[in-house]
Enzyme design. Structure first.
Site, PDB file in Angstrom:
ATOM      1  N   LYS A   1       9.871   4.145   7.642  1.00 45.37           N
ATOM      2  CA  LYS A   1       9.079   3.184   6.681  1.00 45.37           C
ATOM      3  C   LYS A   1      10.183   4.629   5.703  1.00 45.37           C
ATOM      4  CE  LYS A   1       5.404   2.562   3.673  1.00 45.37           C
ATOM      5  NZ  LYS A   1       4.079   3.896   2.717  1.00 45.37           N
TER       6      LYS A   1
ATOM      7  N   ASP B   1       5.125  -1.652   4.551  1.00 46.37           N
ATOM      8  CA  ASP B   1       3.997  -0.543   3.838  1.00 46.37           C
ATOM      9  C   ASP B   1       2.764  -1.909   3.836  1.00 46.37           C
ATOM     10  OD1 ASP B   1       4.402  -2.368   2.304  1.00 46.37           O
ATOM     11  OD2 ASP B   1       3.354  -1.020  -0.062  1.00 46.37           O
TER      12      ASP B   1
END
Ligand code: SF4
Length: 259
Positions: free
Chosen positions: A155, A173
């Site tokens: 991420k 997220d």
């Protein structure tokens, strides 16, 4: 003489074979489908692009290195909280070399208002060292290289690739994961599944900004506990079970400070 009608002959072993069925145990799980047509996805992102023409992340940084640090610090912390802590930190250490010179104790003091600060301070020093020793002090532009840095997962790497280097990535997220599943845009059981699915369904020309649009939509409208459907610009298109309104909010460009 009439020709005899051909008789149908069944030959053992020559009947059309029916497709072998896979047992449940061996069947591959089907990829979940988007609940939206191509046209609907295009319209959803067109509206996001009108509402937020130039979306920006909320984390403050001055170069790719400080972005890597800020994103790594932002895990389980708010962007506002990270910005408060990094203001003084980046004023004295905006390169891996300066961060190493500052040392772990001082880094820890700078970021002690952020959750998990002890571990994060260790990672900031370790990733700075790796950048100096293995990458000539430069942040790599490649995901496989980025995830080698301590404290940097897929991420974080995607955020850095997008924000620092302009690559079209989707860093999934909590907001993006929730929206993708809630509205059925790109269902998936894991962030990686949602990422793969989003990259396939979002039109290429919207992919670069899609990450921020979805985060901001999740943060300010399609909130976790109670989505504010009455303020939602895609309320007419949305297929979420939780939807409480079908009339879309007026489509106007928001001033950047609203972000
Ligand atoms: S209508 Fe409601 S559930 Fe659907 S995207 Fe908008 S805020 Fe989320």
């Amino acid at each position: 003489m009439t020709e005899p009608k051909p008789k149908s002959v069944k030959l053992a072993g020559l009947q059309p074979a029916s497709k072998p069925r896979m047992s449940k145990a061996t069947a591959k799980p089907r990829k979940p489908k988007s609940a939206y047509s191509t046209e609907e996805v295009e319209e959803i992102f067109r509206r996001f692009s009108v509402q937020r023409p130039e979306p920006k992340g909320e984390l403050n940084y001055v170069n790719p290195f400080t972005l890597v640090v800020a994103v790594a610090l932002s895990a389980q912390a708010t962007d506002v909280g990270v910005n408060k802590a990094t203001k003084a930190l980046f004023a004295v250490a905006d390169t891996p070399e300066k961060m190493l010179a500052l040392g772990e104790d001082a880094v820890r003091e700078h970021i002690r208002t952020i959750g998990l600060y002890r571990n994060k301070a260790k990672n900031v020093i370790a990733l700075s060292r790796m950048l100096v020793e293995d990458f000539g002090g430069e942040v790599p532009r490649d995901r496989d290289e980025l995830v080698k840095l301590p404290g940097v997962g897929r991420k974080t790497a995607n955020v850095v690739l997008s924000m620092a280097f302009g690559q079209a990535t989707i860093a999934v997220d909590t907001h993006i994961f929730r929206i993708a599943n809630r509205i059925g845009l790109a269902p998936g059981k894991t962030p990686d599944q949602v990422e793969d699915h989003l990259v396939r369904v979002i039109p290429n020309h919207y992919l670069y900004h899609a990450h921020h649009w979805l985060i901001l939509h999740g943060r300010y409208t399609c909130k976790a506990r109670r989505p504010e459907c009455e303020h939602c610009i895609i309320a007419d298109l949305c297929k979420a079970a939780e939807k409480t309104n079908t009339i879309p909010a007026p489509l106007v460009a928001l001033p950047p400070q609203v972000f």
